[in-house]
Design an enzyme around this catalytic site. Structure first.
Site, PDB file in Angstrom:
ATOM      1  N   ASP A 557      30.748  44.884  35.409  1.00 44.21           N
ATOM      2  CA  ASP A 557      31.070  43.819  35.465  1.00 44.21           C
ATOM      3  C   ASP A 557      32.440  43.351  36.299  1.00 44.21           C
ATOM      4  O   ASP A 557      33.279  44.625  36.042  1.00 44.21           O
ATOM      5  CB  ASP A 557      30.867  42.896  34.017  1.00 44.21           C
ATOM      6  CG  ASP A 557      30.162  41.416  34.282  1.00 44.21           C
ATOM      7  OD1 ASP A 557      30.061  41.007  35.764  1.00 44.21           O
ATOM      8  OD2 ASP A 557      30.177  41.242  33.297  1.00 44.21           O
ATOM      9  N   GLU A 560      34.656  42.475  41.479  1.00 44.48           N
ATOM     10  CA  GLU A 560      34.981  42.692  42.770  1.00 44.48           C
ATOM     11  C   GLU A 560      35.852  42.827  42.791  1.00 44.48           C
ATOM     12  O   GLU A 560      36.526  42.352  44.984  1.00 44.48           O
ATOM     13  CB  GLU A 560      34.410  40.632  42.968  1.00 44.48           C
ATOM     14  CG  GLU A 560      32.988  40.152  42.698  1.00 44.48           C
ATOM     15  CD  GLU A 560      32.703  40.870  41.299  1.00 44.48           C
ATOM     16  OE1 GLU A 560      33.907  40.508  40.225  1.00 44.48           O
ATOM     17  OE2 GLU A 560      31.628  40.359  40.964  1.00 44.48           O
ATOM     18  N   ASP A 637      25.763  35.567  37.546  1.00 42.80           N
ATOM     19  CA  ASP A 637      25.521  34.402  36.480  1.00 42.80           C
ATOM     20  C   ASP A 637      24.656  33.552  37.228  1.00 42.80           C
ATOM     21  O   ASP A 637      24.798  31.819  37.969  1.00 42.80           O
ATOM     22  CB  ASP A 637      27.301  33.822  36.353  1.00 42.80           C
ATOM     23  CG  ASP A 637      27.750  34.766  35.744  1.00 42.80           C
ATOM     24  OD1 ASP A 637      26.898  35.924  35.476  1.00 42.80           O
ATOM     25  OD2 ASP A 637      29.127  34.912  35.212  1.00 42.80           O
TER      26      ASP A 637
HETATM   27  C1  NOJ Z   1      30.407  38.040  33.828  1.00 41.07           C
HETATM   28  C2  NOJ Z   1      28.328  38.862  34.214  1.00 41.07           C
HETATM   29  O1  NOJ Z   1      27.868  38.393  35.459  1.00 41.07           O
HETATM   30  C3  NOJ Z   1      27.481  38.234  32.823  1.00 41.07           C
HETATM   31  O2  NOJ Z   1      26.693  38.684  32.707  1.00 41.07           O
HETATM   32  C4  NOJ Z   1      28.743  38.702  31.626  1.00 41.07           C
HETATM   33  O3  NOJ Z   1      27.549  38.218  30.778  1.00 41.07           O
HETATM   34  C5  NOJ Z   1      29.709  37.889  31.552  1.00 41.07           C
HETATM   35  N1  NOJ Z   1      31.211  38.307  32.499  1.00 41.07           N
HETATM   36  C6  NOJ Z   1      31.197  38.604  30.699  1.00 41.07           C
HETATM   37  O4  NOJ Z   1      30.800  39.915  30.654  1.00 41.07           O
END
Ligand code: NOJ
Length: 987
Positions: A557, A560, A637
Site C-alpha cells: 500500500d 505512490e 479509498d
Molecule cells: C490506505 C489504503 O488505501 C487502505 O486500504 C488502508 O486500509 C489504509 N491505507 C491503512 O493501511
C-alpha cells in the site's frame, strides 16, 4: 497490573495513533482540491497548453520542428534521423535524434531524444547531483518483449513530396508517412490515416538551456536572479522554469524546463478509452471545457488522493499511459512510455460535409495532447484493427497479466483492522458457522509493533503461526500489509540496515530523505536500486519475517509513494533515486518498482536464489504499465455510497482494457458505513470484480457478511456462492488474459466493436469469453435494470432461463435478492456447483457444463485448469479443453487444446493423474429444441488415450417452456472426465 514501562509504551502508542488519525482525518473530510495541482498550477502543463493555443489560433503558425532529410537512414526495421528544432527568433537549432522502430508484431515506436550540446550544455543549480540526461530507463521497467524488429518493413517512395514512407505490419498493410517539414507522422492502415502525430503542431520538446543569472544591478530586491537563455524568447512564460512552488513546497528544478509534448489525433474516431486510473466514464470526456466536459486534462501523477471524487480527470494512485481509440469496426491505440507527471487533453472535432474529406465525411475526430514534465518522447502505435489486436500488442510489450493462484480470485475478507489473532480466528469460525465461503483474511497496519513492518505486535498478535495454522485447516490464507515507508526509530533492524547499506531514497542534497507516513518519521526504500531490491528480498525469508507461513501473502500500500507532509502528499520531485535520477523523472514507475521487489521477495522466500515454485500474490495500490505481471490492484479509498459503487464498474473495465485486468474496488466502500442494501448490492457487484475483496476503514462499524442479518446475509452468501460456482469460468478468463492480454471483464465496445451505439456503455460487463453478461445494480431501491443487447442473439437469464433477444435494450427484474445476469446464446459455461468453505477445497469437485443454445443452435466454450498454485503449468501441467456443441449432429464434444506432445513432462503426468477421477456431474442445455420433448437418454462415448472406450447411455431430463422461459434439459452424471476426450450424442 501493567508495569510502568508498559503503560508508558501504550500511552505513547496511543498518542502516536491519535496524531496519525488527526493528520489523516484533517485530510479526508472530502477531496481537497487545494492539495492537488490543476494544469494551470503545473508550470509545464500550463506552458504546453499555451503553446497549443498559440499553434491553434495563429494562422501563420509554423511548427519549428523539421526532419533533416539528409540524415534519414533505414536499416533492418529501424529508421533514424535528426529532427531539428529551430529556436524562435534565432538561427540556432537544437538537434533531436529520432528513432522509429517497426516491430514484427506490427507495432511502431517513435523515440525522440535530445543531443547534448557542446555550448550551452545543461547547467545545474544547487550543485545538484541530479543526472544530466533525459530519463531513458522507463523501458527497463515497463517493456519485457514484443520488440523483435520487422524483417518485412521497407521504405518506399511516397506519393506526397517531402515525406519518407515505411510499409510494415501484416502483409505490409500499415504505413508510416513521415513528413519532413514540419515534422509529423501519419500512421495508415489500408491507405487510410488512423493515427496522426503533430498534425496540429503541438510537438514541443523543451530543450535544455543554461540558466543565465541576471546581472546584479538589474535585480530588484527578492527577485530571482534569472533571465531567459535568449532574451528573444520573451514570449514564453518562464516563471516556473527554474523553480516552482505549490502548497508551501518549492521544487528546485536543477535542469530547468524539459517537458515533452505532442498532439496525437485519431481521424474518424469518436471514442477514446484508457489512460487509467481515473474515476470517470470509460469513454473519455473532452477536457477543454464545454457542457458536461472537464476543463482540466486527464492527469497521471500517482497520488494518494483521499476521498477522491467521482467523474473527474484528477489523478489517482496509478498510471497507465495507454489509450485506445474506437470507431466502427476499428480500434487503434498509442502507448506513451514516460514515467514523469503527465497530462492529456482530449478534444473532439466534427468535420464539415466536405465532399473531399474521403471516407470521413461528417465524422468525428478525437484529438489528444500529451504533455510530460521530463524524459524522452517515446510512443508506441498500434493499428488494430480489432480491440484484441491492440491489447495483445500492448501486452506483448509490457507483459501479460500474472496467472494468479486460484485463491486470489476467490473472496477476500479485509478490514482495517482485525485487531488480534483471536479476532482473526473468530471471524474465520463465524464465516464457517454461517456457511459463507471465503479464501483469505487480511491484516492491515495495526498488526505490526508500532508500524514497524516485518514485526508483530506482541500484545495483540502473539501467535501468528497458530492463527495461520487455523486458516490453513480449510486451505485459507492470510495477507499482511507491508508498506514502503520504514519507521525512523532506533533499534529497528529494518531501518538500521536501510541506513547502513544506504538503500533509501535521497533528498536533493544527497542525504537520506525523511518524511511522514503511518509510523511518523520515515525513510523510503529505493527499489530502483538493485542492491535495495536484493536486500528487500532477504527480508521476507521465513527466518527473517518470523511469524509468516506458506499461506501468508502480501499487500503493498502507499507506494505512490504517499508522504503525508510531502508536496501533493508525495515525495519532492527533486529527491534522488539510484543513479541520481530525479524523482520527477521516475515518479509514476516508483510504485511498480516496490511491487516488483516484493513479488521477487515472495518468490525467493524459501530459497535465496531459486525461484520458489508457488506463484506469489501481492496486491498493489500504485501501478504503471507492466504492473500486471506482478499481481492485483484495487481502486483505493472509495466511499460507502452509491456513486462510488457505480463508478467502480467503469474504473475496473478501464483497467481491463489497459492490460491490467486483475482489478477490484473495496466492496462495501472504504470510508463510511454502508446501508445493508448498499452492502448487499456491493457484494453482488463485487462477485463480478476480477479482484473481489471486502474492506473497511478503521473508523467504520464491523461489517463481516454474517453481521448484516437476514435477509442480507443470505443474499450476500448467494452472491459469494455464485462467484465460487463460476470460479472455473473466471480462472479460464484469467488464463486468457495471461496468454493474450484480453480483459477479464469486458465492456460492450470490446465484445461488439461494430456496434457504435454501445461504445459508451460502461455499466454492464461480459465475463471473459463465456458470454456471461452482468449488469450489477448500483442505485438505491432499484427493482430492475435495463440491459443493452448489442447483437442479434438470444440471451437467457442465468437463474431461470427467461428469454431475451437482441439487438435491443431489455428490462431485467432485479429485486434485492437478484443479480441481473444473462447468458448469451452460443456459449458453454463451466462451473462447480458444490458449496465449499474455500476454493482450495473444491480442487477435486466435479463440474457442471451449461450449454446455451442461441440462434445458430451451435455453442462452444473452453475450460482451463491447473493446480491453481504452482508454476508447473509452465511445464505443461494443466488441462485445457474445448467443448463444442454442434446442432447438425446434436453432439457435444470435449476436445484437447493442449499442444500435442509426444513426451509429456513428469509434472504433466503427475497433474493429470491427480485429476483423473474428476468428472462432469451435470450437463445443462438451455433453449433445447422442441424436438427433444420426450427424449430420455443420451449416448456417451469416451476416449481413453486417443482410443474409443465404448459407449453407454445416460439419463436426460427434459423441462418444457414455462411463460417466457426457455425449455431446458439436464443430463445427470454423464460419467465423463473433465480432462478426457468424449462425445455426448443428444440425437
Ligand atoms: C490506505 C489504503 O488505501 C487502505 O486500504 C488502508 O486500509 C489504509 N491505507 C491503512 O493501511
Amino acid at each position: 497490573m501493567l508495569t510502568l514501562y508498559e503503560s508508558q509504551r501504550r500511552l505513547t502508542a496511543f498518542l502516536l495513533l491519535l496524531l496519525t488519525f488527526c493528520a489523516y482525518f484533517t485530510l479526508v473530510v472530502s477531496v481537497k482540491h487545494e492539495n492537488f495541482k490543476t494544469c494551470d498550477q503545473s508550470g509545464f502543463c500550463k506552458r504546453n497548453r499555451a503553446y497549443a493555443d498559440t499553434a491553434s489560433s495563429t494562422s501563420l503558425w509554423q511548427a519549428p520542428y523539421s526532419l533533416d532529410a539528409s540524415s534519414v537512414k533505414f536499416e533492418q526495421g529501424i529508421l533514424t534521423g535528426t529532427v531539428l528544432k529551430k529556436l524562435i527568433n534565432s538561427d540556432e537549432t537544437v538537434r533531436l535524434p529520432l528513432t522509429i522502430s517497426f516491430y514484427e508484431s506490427g507495432t511502431a515506436r517513435v523515440t525522440l531524444d535530445e543531443e547534448r550540446r557542446q555550448k550551452g550544455d545543461i547547467v545545474l543549480r544547487h550543485d545538484s547531483k541530479a543526472k544530466k540526461q533525459r530519463y531513458n530507463e522507463a523501458e527497463k521497467w515497463a517493456i519485457v518483449g514484443g520488440t523483435s524488429l520487422s524483417s518485412g518493413a521497407a521504405t518506399s517512395k511516397g506519393s506526397e513530396k517531402g515525406t519518407t514512407n515505411v510499409h510494415y505490419g501484416p502483409a505490409g498493410t500499415f504505413e508510416a508517412v513521415i513528413r519532413h517539414e514540419p515534422f509529423g507522422i501519419d500512421f495508415k492502415r489500408d491507405g487510410v490515416a488512423q493515427v496522426k502525430f503533430n498534425d496540429k503542431g503541438f510537438l514541443n520538446l523543451e530543450h535544455w538551456r543554461p540558466k543565465v543569472e541576471k546581472p546584479a544591478e538589474d535585480k530588484k530586491e527578492g527577485e530571482e536572479a534569472v533571465v531567459a537563455e535568449s532574451s528573444k524568447e520573451v514570449t514564453e512564460d518562464q516563471s516556473t522554469w527554474w523553480d516552482e512552488s505549490f502548497g508551501g513546497n518549492t521544487d528546485s528544478k536543477p535542469k530547468g524546463p524539459e517537458s515533452v509534448a505532442l498532439d496525437i489525433s485519431f481521424p474518424g474516431y469518436q471514442h477514446v478509452f484508457g489512460v487509467a486510473e481515473h474515476a470517470g466514464p470509460l469513454s473519455l470526456k473532452e477536457t477543454r471545457g464545454g457542457d458536461g466536459q472537464y476543463s482540466d486534462p486527464y492527469r497521471l501523477y500517482n497520488s494518494d488522493v483521499f476521498e477522491y471524487e467521482m467523474d473527474s480527470p484528477m489523478t489517482l494512485y496509478g498510471a497507465i499511459p495507454f489509450m485506445q481509440a474506437q470507431k466502427k469496426d476499428s480500434t487503434v491505440g498509442v502507448f506513451w512510455l514516460n514515467a514523469a507527471e503527465t497530462w492529456i487533453d482530449v478534444t473532439k472535432s466534427t468535420s464539415s460535409a466536405n465532399p473531399l474529406s474521403l471516407g470521413i465525411l461528417g465524422s468525428t475526430t478525437t484529438n489528444t495532447h500529451w504533455i510530460s514534465e521530463s524524459g524522452l518522447l517515446d510512443v508506441f502505435v498500434f493499428l488494430g484493427p480489432k480491440p484484441q489486436d491492440v491489447i495483445t500488442a500492448y501486452s506483448e510489450l509490457t507483459g501479460f497479466t500474472q496467472l494468479p493462484q486460484q485463491f486470489a480470485i476467490a473472496y477476500h475478507q479485509c478490514r482495517w483492522n482485525y485487531v488480534t489473532d483471536e479476532d482473526v480466528r473468530d471471524v474465520d469460525r463465524k464465516m464457517d458457522k454461517h456457511r459463507i465461503p471465503y479464501d483469505v483474511i487480511w491484516l492491515d497496519i495495526e498488526y505490526t509493533e508500532g508500524k514497524k513492518y516485518f514485526t508483530w505486535d506482541p500484545m495483540t498478535f502473539a501467535d501468528p503461526l497458530g492463527m495461520e495454522k487455523q486458516l490453513d485447516e480449510h486451505e485459507r490464507k492470510l495477507v499482511a500489509i507491508i508498506d514502503p515507508h520504514i519507521k525512523n526509530e532506533g533499534n529497528y533492524h529494518v531501518v538500521d540496515e536501510l541506513k547502513s547499506k544506504d538503500l533509501a531514497v535521497h533528498n536533493k542534497e544527497g542525504n537520506i530523505y525523511e518524511g511522514w507516513c503511518w509510523p511518523g518519521s520515515s525513510h523510503w526504500v529505493d527499489c530502483f536500486n538493485p542492491a535495495a531490491h536484493s536486500w528487500w528480498k532477504s527480508l521476507f525469508r521465513y527466518d527473517k519475517f518470523k511469524g509468516t507461513a506458506k499461506n501468508t501473502w502480501i499487500w503493498n500500500d502507499m507506494n505512490e509513494p504517499s508522504v503525508f507532509n510531502g508536496p501533493e502528499t508525495t515525495m519532492p520531485k527533486d529527491n534522488l533515486h539510484y543513479g541520481n535520477w530525479e524523482h520527477r523523472d521516475v515518479h509514476n514507475i516508483n510504485g511498480m518498482t516496490f511491487h516488483n521487489a516484493t513479488y521477487h521477495a515472495i518468490l525467493a522466500r524459501d530459497k535465496e536464489e531459486d525461484k520458489n515454485n508457488v506463484r506469489p500474490f501481492v496486491l498493489t495500490r500504485s501501478f504503471y504499465s507492466g504492473s500486471q505481471r506482478l499481481g492485483a490492484m484495487w481502486t483505493g479509498d472509495n466511499q460507502a455510497d452509491w456513486p462510488h459503487l457505480e463508478a467502480s464498474i467503469p474504473m475496473i473495465l478501464s483497467m481491463g482494457i489497459s492490460g491490467f485486468p486483475f482489478a477490484g474496488a473495496d466492496v462495501g466502500g472504504f470510508f463510511g458505513n454502508p446501508s445493508k442494501e448498499l452492502l448487499t448490492r456491493w457484494y453482488q457487484a463485487g462477485a463480478f470484480y476480477p479482484f473481489f475483496r471486502g474492506h473497511a476503514h478503521i473508523d467504520t462499524r464491523r461489517r463481516e457478511p454474517y453481521l448484516a442479518g437476514e435477509p442480507y446475509t443470505q443474499i450476500i452468501t448467494q452472491a459469494l456462492r455464485l462467484r465460487y460456482a463460476l470460479l472455473p469460468a473466471w480462472y479460464t478468463a484469467f488464463h486468457e488474459a495471461h496468454t493474450t492480454g484480453a480483459p477479464i471483464i469486458r465492456p460492450n465496445y470490446y465484445v461488439h466493436p461494430g456496434d457504435e451505439k454501445g461504445f459508451a456503455i460502461d455499466d454492464q460487463l461480459y465475463v471473459g469469453s463465456t458470454g456471461l453478461l452482468a449488469k450489477p445494480v448500483t442505485t438505491e431501491g432499484a427493482d430492475g435494470v435495463d440491459i443493452y443487447l448489442a447483437d442479434k442473439e438470444k440471451y437467457f437469464d442465468y437463474f431461470d432461463y427467461w428469454m431475451y433477444e437482441g439487438p435491443t435494450t431489455v428490462k431485467v427484474a432485479a429485486p434485492l435478492d437478484t443479480i441481473p445476469l444473462l447468458m448469451q446464446g452460443g456459449h458453454i459455461i463451466p462451473r462447480r456447483d458444490r458449496p465449499r468453505r474455500s476454493s482450495g477445497l473444491m480442487r477435486y469437485d466435479p463440474f457442471t457444463l451449461v450449454i446455451v443454445l442461441g440462434h445458430s443452435g451451435d455453442a462452444n466454450g473452453t475450460l482451463y485448469l491447473d493446480d491453481g498454485e504452482s508454476f508447473d503449468y509452465e511445464e505443461g501441467a494443466y488441462i485445457h479443453r474445448l467443448f463444442e456443441y454442434t446442432s447438425a449432429t446434436a453432439t457435444l464434444m470435449s476436445r484437447d487444446l493442449t499442444p500435442a506432445s509426444s513426451s509429456p513432462s513428469k509434472k504433466t503426468k503427475e497433474y493429470l493423474k491427480s485429476m483423473e477421477k474428476v468428472r462432469v456431474e451435470k450437463i445443462i442445455v438451455v433453449n433445447v429444441p422442441e424436438s427433444w420433448n420426450g427424449k430420455k437418454e443420451v449416448e456417451v462415448s469416451e476416449e481413453l488415450e486417443g482410443k474409443s472406450a465404448g459407449t453407454r447411455m445416460a439419463e436426460l431430463e427434459w423441462h418444457g417452456k414455462v411463460e417466457g422461459r426457455a425449455a431446458w434439459a439436464v443430463v445427470r452424471d454423464p460419467g465423463v472426465l473433465i480432462g478426457g476426450g468424449w462425445r455426448v450424442g443428444f440425437a
